[in-house]
Design an enzyme around this catalytic site. Structure first.
Site: not given
Ligand code: NAG
Ligand code: NAG
Ligand code: NAG
Ligand code: NAG
Ligand code: NAG
Ligand code: NAG
Ligand code: NAG
Length: 515
Positions: A249, A354, A356, A387
């Site tokens: 990030e 990533e 969550c 995705n």
């Protein structure tokens, strides 16, 4: 003689490993499966043969991989009252790299908080043959917000020779032993990729772990050398890597500390190009680790415009193999934006690196942990399907294991995780998210190729992704978000079909040999 017979009997009983169903517990938000030293649910083994199909199913009302099987029919005629899904294996898309989660410090801390016999049930659940067999996992280079402190591998200020570079206790206690166990359970090395959150503060403009800060230009080569040392030190522990991302990030490094306390380091696109082109790229490619897959971006969809000057830079693209994307703004940006991650470069790929649930707590929208939430499982499934439909080669979760508050995290950035532990009661809980991701990781094995699947127009609540596996088994993941059971006809590319009941609010994986 009797003794021998008894011995034979008991050994044959041991050889037959029966699968266990979910030990269900109701929670405020839904249900979880409880595991302890004595009991843990497992995935029934795959048993497909020509002419038969096997379906694994997990629903809101019944967690666990419930397995049923049946005969394929040959005539291929439409069944009245059944909606249809039709496969076309001639139309092929991306190859799957894998699915998995991240070996954060918090993951290791939580696993370690359990007695050893419970730990092994947990590791088996993620990596074993009776578990969901994670195959693609992320390892932080140094600390993250899911650590107990800020740390790097060289916190000796101005150590420009990296003389004091050393892996930390955190690596030896919380990461390496579990990575080694995971590799053993899988029976083959898991494809690992590494990501750094920040350089040591002394290499940065703000001399801090978090906040607005960039790598000082005088340390560009040193930071590449540091990363190479990480791979060397992990190799000494028998942990070898498949890939890396260029920075976790990078956008976080533009945000002031008062807003975001996550360990970070900022990169403008031109800084990133310079570092990859002049430092990281040559350093990795001229090393023993020259085959590492270098992935650019590793940030959310909303920052994809910042990727354009990077993915379009010829020098950078000499070194980059693929791209990685995070899910945090997926509810704002349609998945078509993922096209920006694509390139014509030979072998190019992208993965989701990533995700969550619970991160929107900062806006007051949700709780960090919603134990047992099916809604969160559904959000995983939708994002994975989005995705995959857009061409992703894999999908990787964030913390694999957290405690019931969603930590530990030294900056209090608590979030949710598919497995939660309760160290006091010596048990852990598999949440619906565990099964959601497991329906992909378990059956859509590395090397699978996505094929076309068309869904009948009447099936408004159904989403499907289909794959041809390297063992020639076809795997079809079918998600029903509606509140009605569906009678469904699944037709393969030839003349076979299966008639299957798909439960309300359920995820299912159907496996069979095409004909
Ligand atoms: C299946 O895919 C192939 C290749 O894209 C295409 O030529 C063919 O028309 C498709 N078949 C059907 C029935 O749609
Ligand atoms: C590290 O280097 C900077 C810049 O040269 C200097 O200001 C600082 O005092 C040094 N710190 C130490 C502990 O030597
Ligand atoms: C690495 O693997 C080798 C060969 O299997 C073994 O002898 C050695 O002890 C291992 N080292 C570590 C640190 O696990
Ligand atoms: C591409 O990156 C290199 C640094 O690796 C830089 O020198 C060059 O100007 C960049 N090219 C463009 C078109 O921005
Ligand atoms: C985290 O929360 C604890 C307890 O509420 C507090 O003492 C601590 O200052 C917080 N830390 C940060 C970095 O916000
Ligand atoms: C863990 O289990 C204990 C003992 O059953 C219970 O008292 C406690 O509420 C549970 N949760 C947490 C967060 O400790
Ligand atoms: C899969 O099918 C192909 C083509 O029919 C065949 O060549 C190959 O050996 C098969 N692979 C396995 C693992 O059965």
């Amino acid at each position: 003689m009797i003794i021998v017979t008894l011995l034979l009997l008991s050994s044959s009983l041991v050889a037959v490993t029966l699968s266990q169903s979910c030990n269900i517990r109701d929670t405020d938000e839904g249900t979880v499966c409880v595991c302890n030293a004595k009991y843990c649910d497992s995935v029934p083994s795959l048993d497909v043969s020509t002419g038969k199909y096997q379906v694994y199913s997990t629903s809101k009302t019944k967690l666990g991989f419930e397995s049923t099987s049946g005969d394929l029919t040959e005539d291929g005629t439409e069944i009245e009252g059944a909606s249809a899904i039709t496969l076309n294996s001639t139309t092929k898309y991306q190859t799957i790299i894998g699915f998995g989660g991240a070996f954060t410090d918090s993951t290791g801390i939580n696993i370690k908080s359990l007695p050893e016999d419970v730990q092994s049930k947990l590791m088996e659940s993620y990596f074993g043959k009776s578990g969901v067999e994670y195959s693609l996992c992320r390892v932080p280079i140094g600390g993250t917000d899911f650590s107990t402190r800020g740390y790097s591998y060289d916190d000796v200020e101005n150590d420009t020779a990296l003389e004091h570079f050393a892996l930390q206790e955190d690596d030896f206690d919380y990461k390496i032993p579990f990575i080694q166990q995971a590799n053993e359970l899988r029976g083959a090395p898991i494809q690992l990729f590494a990501s750094a959150w920040t350089a040591p503060p002394w290499m940065k403009t703000n001399n801090d772990w978090a906040g607005t800060g960039f790598l000082k230009e005088e340390f560009y080569q040193l930071w590449a050398d540091y990363i190479l040392k990480f791979f060397e030190e992990y190799a000494k522990q028998n942990v070898t890597f498949w890939g890396m991302t260029t920075q976790n990030e990078p956008i976080d490094g533009f945000v002031p500390n008062v807003i975001l306390k996550i360990n970070d380091m900022g990169w403008s696109p031109s800084q990133m190009n310079k570092w990859i082109g002049e430092n990281l790229g040559p350093t990795i490619r001229n090393s023993k680790y020259k085959d590492l897959k270098i992935m650019i971006h590793d940030d959310s969809r909303i920052t994809l415009p910042l990727l354009l000057p990077i993915i379009n830079n010829e020098t950078t693209m000499k070194y980059a193999d693929g791209a990685a994307v995070h899910w945090y703004t997926d509810f704002l940006i349609p998945s078509i934006a993922l096209d920006l991650l694509k390139s014509d470069k030979e072998g190019w790929f992208f993965i989701s690196s990533e995700a969550c649930a619970g991160s929107l707590k900062v806006l007051g929208f949700e709780e960090p942990v919603e134990k047992g939430s099916w809604r969160r499982a559904a959000s995983y499934i939708d994002d994975i399907v989005d995705n995959l439909e857009q061409g992703a080669g894999g999908w990787v979760d964030w913390n694999m294991v957290l405690d019931e508050t969603g930590g530990p995290t030294y900056i209090n950035n608590t979030v949710d995780s598919p497995i939660l532990v309760n160290a006091t009661s010596k048990e852990f809980y598999k949440q619906p998210m565990f099964y959601a991701l497991g329906h992909f990781s378990k059956f859509v094995i590395p090397g699978s190729v996505r094929i076309e699947a068309s869904v009948g127009e009447d099936l408004e609540d159904v989403r499907v992704v289909a794959f041809e596996r390297p063992d020639n088994v076809t795997a079809v993941v079918i998600y029903n978000s509606g509140s009605d059971e569906i009678n469904l006809q699944l037709r393969d590319s030839g003349s076979q079909s299966a008639t299957i009941k798909i439960k309300a609010m359920s995820i299912n994986t159907v496996l069979f040999y095409e004909k």
